[in-house]
Design an enzyme around this catalytic site. Structure first.
Site, short mmCIF file in Angstrom:
data_model
loop_
_atom_site.label_atom_id
_atom_site.label_comp_id
_atom_site.label_asym_id
_atom_site.label_seq_id
_atom_site.Cartn_x
_atom_site.Cartn_y
_atom_site.Cartn_z
N CYS A 33 -24.07 97.88 -11.39
CA CYS A 33 -23.60 97.02 -10.31
C CYS A 33 -22.48 97.77 -9.58
O CYS A 33 -22.29 98.96 -9.80
CB CYS A 33 -23.18 95.64 -10.80
SG CYS A 33 -21.67 95.57 -11.78
N ASN A 49 -18.85 97.27 -12.25
CA ASN A 49 -19.10 97.33 -13.70
C ASN A 49 -18.13 96.44 -14.49
O ASN A 49 -17.69 96.78 -15.57
CB ASN A 49 -19.07 98.77 -14.21
CG ASN A 49 -19.61 98.95 -15.62
OD1 ASN A 49 -19.09 99.76 -16.37
ND2 ASN A 49 -20.64 98.22 -16.00
N CYS A 54 -18.59 92.63 -13.87
CA CYS A 54 -19.20 91.29 -13.86
C CYS A 54 -20.67 91.32 -14.27
O CYS A 54 -21.02 90.97 -15.39
CB CYS A 54 -19.06 90.62 -12.49
SG CYS A 54 -17.36 90.22 -12.02
N ARG A 55 -21.53 91.74 -13.35
CA ARG A 55 -22.98 91.62 -13.56
C ARG A 55 -23.54 92.63 -14.56
O ARG A 55 -24.25 92.24 -15.49
CB ARG A 55 -23.71 91.77 -12.22
CG ARG A 55 -23.41 90.65 -11.26
CD ARG A 55 -24.02 90.91 -9.90
NE ARG A 55 -23.35 92.02 -9.24
CZ ARG A 55 -23.71 92.59 -8.10
NH1 ARG A 55 -24.80 92.15 -7.48
NH2 ARG A 55 -23.03 93.57 -7.56
N SER A 56 -23.27 93.91 -14.36
CA SER A 56 -23.89 94.90 -15.25
C SER A 56 -23.39 94.80 -16.69
O SER A 56 -24.20 94.92 -17.62
CB SER A 56 -23.77 96.32 -14.70
OG SER A 56 -22.45 96.71 -14.49
N ASP A 97 -23.29 88.29 -7.05
CA ASP A 97 -22.08 88.79 -7.70
C ASP A 97 -21.10 87.64 -7.91
O ASP A 97 -20.55 87.10 -6.94
CB ASP A 97 -21.45 89.87 -6.82
CG ASP A 97 -20.35 90.63 -7.53
OD1 ASP A 97 -19.82 90.13 -8.55
OD2 ASP A 97 -20.00 91.73 -7.06
#
Length: 152
Positions: free
Chosen positions: A8, A11, A13-15, A123
């Site tokens: 993401c 690096n 939140c999402r990934s 996000d």
């Protein structure tokens, strides 16, 4: 061994959420000797920072650890080292291809293209909706795990 890298922007939140969910699924399915999971960001905004507090809190609700996780930036060796470079949105796909000079590499793809949703993972840094991100990460990871098991 198959190696998966979730990508993401920052690096945090999402990934890392996808990384933690996938590690949990890999462990529960007894595949830790066959599948390695990591995550990275296309930017250098948060290098060495732990996952966002919202990501950590959501994962803790489901008993999923973020222990030892720290943000890192995508590096050129990732194209060689990982079998699947799984991007959270179209922008991350474009940035990954540009950064790694990976044009035409089938191993770089958008995460939810594996699911019926075929959309970006929003996000939560901007939306604040960590539950939606978790739900999409879980569905995507379950689908990706099926694909990897078929590839093993």
């Amino acid at each position: 061994m198959k190696q998966v890298l979730f990508i993401c922007l920052g690096n945090i939140c999402r990934s890392p959420m996808a990384e933690a969910v996938m590690r949990d699924l890999v462990e529960k399915n007894g595949l830790t000797s066959k599948i390695k999971v990591d995550s990275a960001g296309t930017s250098d905004y948060h290098i060495d920072e732990p996952p966002h507090r919202g990501t950590k809190a959501k994962l803790q609700e489901y008993g999923i650890s973020t222990s030892g996780m720290k943000a890192r930036q995508l590096r050129s060796s990732d194209l060689r080292d990982f079998d699947y470079l799984v991007c959270m949105d179209d922008s991350n796909v474009s940035n990954t291809i540009e950064m790694l000079r990976a044009e035409g590499h089938a191993k770089v793809f958008r995460f939810l293209d594996l699911t019926p949703h075929k959309k970006d993972v929003p996000d939560p840094w901007y939306t604040g909706d960590f539950q939606e991100t978790y739900d999409l990460c879980l569905e995507g990871c379950e689908t990706l795990l099926e694909k990897i098991e078929a590839d093993l």
